[in-house]
Design a protein around this motif. Structure first.
Motif, short mmCIF file in Angstrom:
data_model
loop_
_atom_site.label_atom_id
_atom_site.label_comp_id
_atom_site.label_asym_id
_atom_site.label_seq_id
_atom_site.Cartn_x
_atom_site.Cartn_y
_atom_site.Cartn_z
N PHE A 66 0.83 -1.20 0.00
CA PHE A 66 0.00 0.00 0.00
C PHE A 66 0.87 1.25 0.00
O PHE A 66 0.67 2.16 -0.81
CB PHE A 66 -0.94 0.02 1.21
CG PHE A 66 -1.77 1.27 1.28
CD1 PHE A 66 -3.01 1.31 0.71
CD2 PHE A 66 -1.28 2.41 1.91
CE1 PHE A 66 -3.78 2.47 0.74
CE2 PHE A 66 -2.02 3.57 1.96
CZ PHE A 66 -3.29 3.60 1.37
N ARG A 67 1.83 1.30 0.91
CA ARG A 67 2.70 2.49 1.02
C ARG A 67 3.49 2.72 -0.26
O ARG A 67 3.66 3.86 -0.71
CB ARG A 67 3.62 2.37 2.23
CG ARG A 67 2.89 2.58 3.55
CD ARG A 67 3.85 2.71 4.73
NE ARG A 67 4.67 1.53 4.94
CZ ARG A 67 4.33 0.48 5.67
NH1 ARG A 67 3.15 0.46 6.27
NH2 ARG A 67 5.14 -0.54 5.83
N ASP A 68 3.97 1.65 -0.88
CA ASP A 68 4.73 1.77 -2.12
C ASP A 68 3.85 2.28 -3.26
O ASP A 68 4.24 3.18 -4.00
CB ASP A 68 5.36 0.43 -2.49
CG ASP A 68 6.34 0.54 -3.63
OD1 ASP A 68 7.20 1.45 -3.60
OD2 ASP A 68 6.25 -0.29 -4.56
N LEU A 69 2.66 1.71 -3.39
CA LEU A 69 1.74 2.18 -4.43
C LEU A 69 1.36 3.64 -4.20
O LEU A 69 1.33 4.43 -5.15
CB LEU A 69 0.48 1.30 -4.46
CG LEU A 69 0.65 -0.10 -5.00
CD1 LEU A 69 -0.61 -0.92 -4.75
CD2 LEU A 69 1.00 -0.07 -6.48
N TYR A 70 1.08 3.99 -2.97
CA TYR A 70 0.70 5.38 -2.68
C TYR A 70 1.86 6.34 -2.98
O TYR A 70 1.66 7.41 -3.54
CB TYR A 70 0.23 5.53 -1.23
CG TYR A 70 -0.35 6.90 -1.00
CD1 TYR A 70 -1.65 7.18 -1.40
CD2 TYR A 70 0.40 7.90 -0.43
CE1 TYR A 70 -2.19 8.45 -1.23
CE2 TYR A 70 -0.12 9.17 -0.25
CZ TYR A 70 -1.42 9.44 -0.65
OH TYR A 70 -1.94 10.70 -0.49
N SER A 120 -9.67 -8.53 3.00
CA SER A 120 -10.65 -7.69 3.70
C SER A 120 -11.21 -6.65 2.75
O SER A 120 -10.57 -6.25 1.77
CB SER A 120 -10.00 -7.00 4.91
OG SER A 120 -9.14 -5.96 4.47
N ASN A 121 -12.42 -6.21 3.04
CA ASN A 121 -13.02 -5.17 2.23
C ASN A 121 -12.23 -3.88 2.30
O ASN A 121 -12.14 -3.14 1.31
CB ASN A 121 -14.47 -4.94 2.64
CG ASN A 121 -15.35 -6.14 2.40
OD1 ASN A 121 -16.36 -6.30 3.05
ND2 ASN A 121 -14.98 -7.02 1.47
N VAL A 122 -11.60 -3.60 3.43
CA VAL A 122 -10.75 -2.41 3.54
C VAL A 122 -9.57 -2.53 2.59
O VAL A 122 -9.22 -1.57 1.90
CB VAL A 122 -10.29 -2.17 4.99
CG1 VAL A 122 -9.24 -1.07 5.06
CG2 VAL A 122 -11.48 -1.83 5.88
N SER A 123 -8.96 -3.70 2.53
CA SER A 123 -7.82 -3.90 1.64
C SER A 123 -8.23 -3.67 0.19
O SER A 123 -7.56 -2.94 -0.56
CB SER A 123 -7.24 -5.30 1.81
OG SER A 123 -6.14 -5.51 0.95
N SER A 124 -9.33 -4.27 -0.23
CA SER A 124 -9.80 -4.10 -1.61
C SER A 124 -10.18 -2.66 -1.90
O SER A 124 -9.84 -2.11 -2.94
CB SER A 124 -11.01 -5.01 -1.88
OG SER A 124 -10.63 -6.35 -1.89
N ARG A 125 -10.89 -2.05 -0.98
CA ARG A 125 -11.39 -0.68 -1.20
C ARG A 125 -10.32 0.39 -1.03
O ARG A 125 -10.55 1.54 -1.39
CB ARG A 125 -12.56 -0.42 -0.25
CG ARG A 125 -13.75 -1.34 -0.54
CD ARG A 125 -14.89 -1.07 0.39
NE ARG A 125 -15.41 0.26 0.10
CZ ARG A 125 -15.93 1.05 1.05
NH1 ARG A 125 -16.01 0.64 2.29
NH2 ARG A 125 -16.37 2.24 0.72
N SER A 126 -9.17 0.05 -0.51
CA SER A 126 -8.11 1.05 -0.31
C SER A 126 -7.56 1.58 -1.64
O SER A 126 -6.91 2.61 -1.67
CB SER A 126 -6.97 0.48 0.54
OG SER A 126 -6.29 -0.55 -0.14
N LEU A 127 -7.87 0.90 -2.75
CA LEU A 127 -7.44 1.38 -4.07
C LEU A 127 -7.95 2.79 -4.33
O LEU A 127 -7.25 3.61 -4.92
CB LEU A 127 -7.94 0.43 -5.15
CG LEU A 127 -7.64 0.85 -6.59
CD1 LEU A 127 -6.14 0.83 -6.84
CD2 LEU A 127 -8.36 -0.06 -7.56
N LYS A 128 -9.16 3.08 -3.90
CA LYS A 128 -9.74 4.41 -4.14
C LYS A 128 -8.88 5.50 -3.50
O LYS A 128 -8.66 6.55 -4.10
CB LYS A 128 -11.17 4.48 -3.60
CG LYS A 128 -11.86 5.77 -3.97
CD LYS A 128 -13.32 5.73 -3.60
CE LYS A 128 -14.00 6.99 -4.10
NZ LYS A 128 -15.43 6.98 -3.82
N TYR A 129 -8.37 5.24 -2.33
CA TYR A 129 -7.51 6.22 -1.67
C TYR A 129 -6.16 6.33 -2.38
O TYR A 129 -5.66 7.43 -2.59
CB TYR A 129 -7.30 5.87 -0.20
CG TYR A 129 -6.51 6.92 0.54
CD1 TYR A 129 -7.12 8.09 0.96
CD2 TYR A 129 -5.15 6.75 0.77
CE1 TYR A 129 -6.40 9.07 1.62
CE2 TYR A 129 -4.43 7.74 1.43
CZ TYR A 129 -5.06 8.88 1.85
OH TYR A 129 -4.33 9.87 2.49
#
Length: 124
Positions: free
Chosen positions: A60-64, A95-104
């Motif tokens: 996540f941190r790398d993608l962001y 988790s739904n949070v993991s999948s939905r974190s793409l939007k952020y």
């Protein structure tokens, strides 16, 4: 694993004019911020008021950090994720949070963004 491969490809080559341009991206159970049992736990993560997940793994941190390399206002994104409705808020692995974190991660980068949550046993 295709979801992360697509993301990393776009982060590294999305602005190369000699390569085809991504216009539509469909993600299925994207583990953008972890996989349950590896680097995520059931119901541990949640979204802050900013829209960011509270706990962020290395991917996540790398993608962001490299989000500005993703094509800007070019890609229509459909993000599909499952919820078994068994209290885990997941498809059993992601988790739904993991999948939905793409939007952020891609905020202000996509042309359009839509989420579809599949409920029940078919959510896996």
């Amino acid at each position: 694993m295709g979801n992360l491969i697509t993301m990393y490809y776009q982060m590294n080559h999305g602005s190369n004019d000699k390569l085809p341009k991504l216009e539509k991206q469909v993600n299925l159970a994207g583990h953008f911020d972890g996989i349950i049992g590896l680097d995520d736990k059931v119901n541990r993560n949640y979204f802050l008021k900013t829209g960011a997940p509270r706990y962020q793994n290395d991917s996540f941190r790398d993608l962001y950090q490299h989000r500005n390399n993703y094509p800007k206002k070019q890609v229509d994104i459909l993000n599909i994720y499952g919820n078994l409705d068994d209290g885990t808020n997941s498809d059993g692995r992601v988790s739904n949070v993991s999948s939905r974190s793409l939007k952020y991660i891609l905020q202000d980068r996509y042309h359009s963004y839509r989420e579809i949550e599949i409920h029940g046993a078919m959510g896996q």
